[in-house]
Structures are given as structure tokens and as C-alpha cells.
Design an enzyme around this catalytic site. Structure first.
Site, PDB file in Angstrom:
ATOM      1  N   CYS B 129      57.426  10.890  36.475  1.00  0.00           N
ATOM      2  CA  CYS B 129      58.437  10.414  37.053  1.00  0.00           C
ATOM      3  C   CYS B 129      59.406  11.403  37.763  1.00  0.00           C
ATOM      4  O   CYS B 129      59.970  12.365  36.868  1.00  0.00           O
ATOM      5  CB  CYS B 129      59.511   9.587  36.327  1.00  0.00           C
ATOM      6  SG  CYS B 129      61.142   9.050  37.247  1.00  0.00           S
ATOM      7  N   CYS B 132      63.487  11.173  37.608  1.00  0.00           N
ATOM      8  CA  CYS B 132      64.242  10.852  36.321  1.00  0.00           C
ATOM      9  C   CYS B 132      63.400  10.849  35.212  1.00  0.00           C
ATOM     10  O   CYS B 132      62.585  11.783  34.834  1.00  0.00           O
ATOM     11  CB  CYS B 132      65.047   9.892  36.139  1.00  0.00           C
ATOM     12  SG  CYS B 132      64.676   8.196  36.673  1.00  0.00           S
ATOM     13  N   SER B 133      63.008   9.434  34.544  1.00  0.00           N
ATOM     14  CA  SER B 133      62.056   9.515  33.321  1.00  0.00           C
ATOM     15  C   SER B 133      61.427   8.207  33.522  1.00  0.00           C
ATOM     16  O   SER B 133      61.274   7.814  32.284  1.00  0.00           O
ATOM     17  CB  SER B 133      62.878   9.906  32.069  1.00  0.00           C
ATOM     18  OG  SER B 133      63.859   9.113  32.186  1.00  0.00           O
ATOM     19  N   CYS B 134      61.265   7.402  34.320  1.00  0.00           N
ATOM     20  CA  CYS B 134      60.620   6.025  34.452  1.00  0.00           C
ATOM     21  C   CYS B 134      59.504   6.096  33.868  1.00  0.00           C
ATOM     22  O   CYS B 134      58.568   7.199  34.041  1.00  0.00           O
ATOM     23  CB  CYS B 134      60.803   5.666  35.839  1.00  0.00           C
ATOM     24  SG  CYS B 134      62.143   5.519  36.742  1.00  0.00           S
TER      25      CYS B 134
END
Lengths: 130, 228
Positions: B129, B132-134
Site C-alpha cells: 500500500c 498508507c497501509s491498506c
């Protein structure tokens, strides 16, 4: 060089959360989105802004750094939605810190007897048949 | 409490714990360390939302427990092992990841689309991602720290072959690498290749071989050790 950084160590542990506050912050966001106060997409937009601004100068390497942005994104989104003011958050933080300090003080005082020695004794004793 | 300037980015990049503060503002009372400011912030936000009646702390507890105990890479491993042993399921999984996972009782409200990408001899898939951090929470739980790091997120799209090699996965030069960028609405899961020598293994035995990193695409599923 970032090549040798442990941040890309694939053998990281499988623990979901390194610290309790990471878990709390994560779950607060999910609970609020369940209640419809905002969508996860709204939150992710805010998180992307925070991370993007940070990464102009810095690097995220640890869970602590990552969840710090998570907490900041949550606070900012709630402020923007008019749910929490910065003043209310600061006041509550001060209150929580004061309560924690008072609790520590109390525990400290309770742990020591009048001569300043650690008190190791039962709090109360019930005799046979009492 | 020590002041913190949350907008101060003028820090030393080599100092990983720049947000840590002194444990106690009261020398002599340091046996009970104070909390980091982020913990106090999270607690304050929760307390205020509770006062407003918009949050139920018991529900927050449940969510924490769910991610700490009930969902993790083992969930995804079940999906992979089923796909390896049931060709019809695999077809359904590749067509509609969420619907196929729901057949196994796996699901969650966090994702609109779960796209499963299959590794072959010629194509290797890996997920990231960039913004961000999906991450596919319902099938893999929460991402490891390195997945959220700036280094992985920025470098994987520029030099995937090098990053994968650093992480212990050396791919032949002729193998095509597809890097999938997760977003809020679409999460990805890598369906790794079934290792040789596993023809006689049960679905449960296969699931035990499948590790998180193989489902992100930064590792292969290792063949079982042959008893000597």
C-alpha cells in the site's frame, strides 16, 4: 542505506499489536466507522495526509511511529467533524494524567509504613469463624 | 507531562523512538512509569466519545480481541489450502474473493473488493500500500511493521526484484513481477504456488505450510521437510 534496515525484516513476529494503545487506537477507528461517524475511506484519507506530510522529511520504520500517525489522524478527523475540540482533548488528557499520578502517589504511600519501610502485611485478617 | 509537538518532523531519522518520553516526571517515584502520550491521547478520545454517547467501550474491547485472537494469517492459509485442493473453489476465489471467503465463514465489513492474484511459474505477484497501509484484514489480520514502513512502501514499486531479494526471495530474471497497490476499496491477496512434494497432504496439513509472507508475496511457500 535503507537496504539493510530491519524494517524490511520478513521474520517479524505475528503479534497483532505491539502496545495496548496501538490496539485501542485501531479499534476506536473501526468502532466509530461502524457507528457511521465516518467511513473507513474518510479515515484513510486523513491517515494518508498525515503520513504523506511526515514522509516529506521523515521515515516510518516502527509500529510506534505508524500508530502515532493513526492517533493524530483520528484526532484531526474528529476535530474536523466538530465532534471533539482540541481544548476538550487537552483537558481530558490533563485530567487522565492527574488521576494516574494521584493513583501512583496513593499506591506509593500505601506501600510504605510510618518508618519509611515497605509494608508487607495483609490488608485485613479474618480469624477462624469470622 | 512532557510537551510534544506532533508537527515537528525535524528529527533524526536514525532515532526510531523519537516519540518516547521520560518515564516519570517525578524522580523518586519512577517505579510506576507514565504512559506514552499516544496512549493518553487514545484514552482521552475514547473517554470523550463515551461521554458523548457515540462509542461503546465494550465494542472497542471486542474489536481488539477479534484482531488479537481470532483473525490472522491462519485465516488466509485456510483459503489458500482450499484453493489448492478444490479447483472449483479456486475458480470462485479468483472470480470474487469476498464471496469465496464467505463460503468459509470468513468476512468482515472492512473491504468492498478482495482481489486474489495467482502466482505461476512465469508471474509473481506482491502487494503493497504505497500511501498508507491498506491490507486484507479479514484474511490476514493486521500487517507486520515492515509492511507499513516507508522503505517497503516506497521501494517495492521502484525496484521490486531488489527488495524481494533482500527479503530472501530471489526470482529468476524471466519471471514477471506484478506489484499491486492496495487502496481503501480494493485489497489484494496473493495465492502462492503449491510446493512440490505436497501431493499427498491433507488440506489442514497444507494450511500449516502457508505463511503470511507468502500471501503478501514476499516469500514462497516452502516445501515440507522430507523426513530422512
Amino acid at each position: 542505506m535503507i537496504a539493510a534496515e530491519s524494517s524490511i525484516d520478513p521474520e517479524d513476529k505475528d503479534l497483532a499489536f505491539a502496545e495496548p494503545w496501538n490496539a485501542r487506537a485501531f479499534a476506536l477507528v473501526l468502532a466509530l466507522s461502524e457507528r457511521g461517524l465516518f467511513t473507513l475511506k474518510d479515515f484513510q484519507g486523513e491517515l494518508i495526509d498525515k503520513i504523506g506530510a511526515y514522509e516529506k522529511l521523515g521515515c516510518i520504520r516502527t509500529d510506534e511511529e505508524y500508530y502515532t500517525h493513526w492517533v493524530e489522524a483520528l484526532t484531526a478527523l474528529l476535530r474536523r467533524r466538530g465532534l471533539l475540540s482540541a481544548e476538550a482533548v487537552s483537558a481530558m488528557e490533563a485530567s487522565l494524567v492527574a488521576v494516574a499520578a494521584a493513583t501512583r502517589e496513593h499506591q506509593h504511600d500505601a506501600a510504605y509504613g510510618p518508618e519509611g519501610k515497605l509494608r508487607v502485611e495483609p490488608l485485613v485478617v479474618f480469624g477462624p469463624g469470622e | 507531562m512532557t510537551n510534544h509537538d506532533t508537527d515537528n518532523h525535524d528529527h533524526d531519522h536514525d532515532h526510531a523512538h523519537h516519540h518516547r518520553h521520560a518515564d516519570s516526571e517525578r524522580p523518586g517515584h519512577s517505579h510506576a512509569p507514565t504512559k506514552p502520550w499516544q496512549a493518553t491521547r487514545a484514552e482521552a478520545v475514547e473517554a470523550l466519545l463515551h461521554e458523548l454517547g457515540v462509542i461503546d467501550s465494550a465494542r472497542v474491547d471486542e474489536i481488539v480481541q477479534h484482531y488479537e485472537e481470532k483473525v490472522g494469517p491462519k485465516t488466509g492459509a485456510r483459503v489458500v489450502a482450499r484453493a489448492w485442493t478444490d479447483p472449483a473453489f479456486k475458480q470462485r476465489l479468483l472470480a470474487d474473493g469476498l464471496a469465496a471467503c464467505a463460503e468459509l465463514g470468513i468476512g468482515g465489513p472492512e473491504t468492498e473488493l478482495l482481489h486474489v492474484v495467482e502466482n505461476t511459474d512465469n508471474v509473481h505477484n506482491v502487494i503493497v500500500c504505497t500511501l498508507c497501509s491498506c491490507y486484507p484484514w479479514p484474511v490476514l489480520g493486521l500487517p507486520p511493521a515492515w509492511y507499513k514502513s516507508s522503505a517497503y512502501r516506497s521501494r517495492l514499486v521502484r525496484e521490486p526484484r531488489t527488495v524481494l531479494a533482500e527479503m530472501g526471495l530471489s526470482l529468476a530474471p524471466q519471471v514477471e513481477i506484478r506489484v499491486w497497490d492496495s487502496v481503501s476499496e480494493i485489497r489484494y491477496l496473493v495465492l502462492p504456488q503449491r510446493p512440490a512434494g505436497t501431493e499427498n497432504m491433507s488440506e489442514d496439513e497444507l494450511a500449516a505450510l502457508v505463511r503470511r509472507n507468502a500471501m503478501i508475496g514476499v516469500a514462497k511457500v516452502a516445501a515440507p521437510e522430507v523426513p530422512s
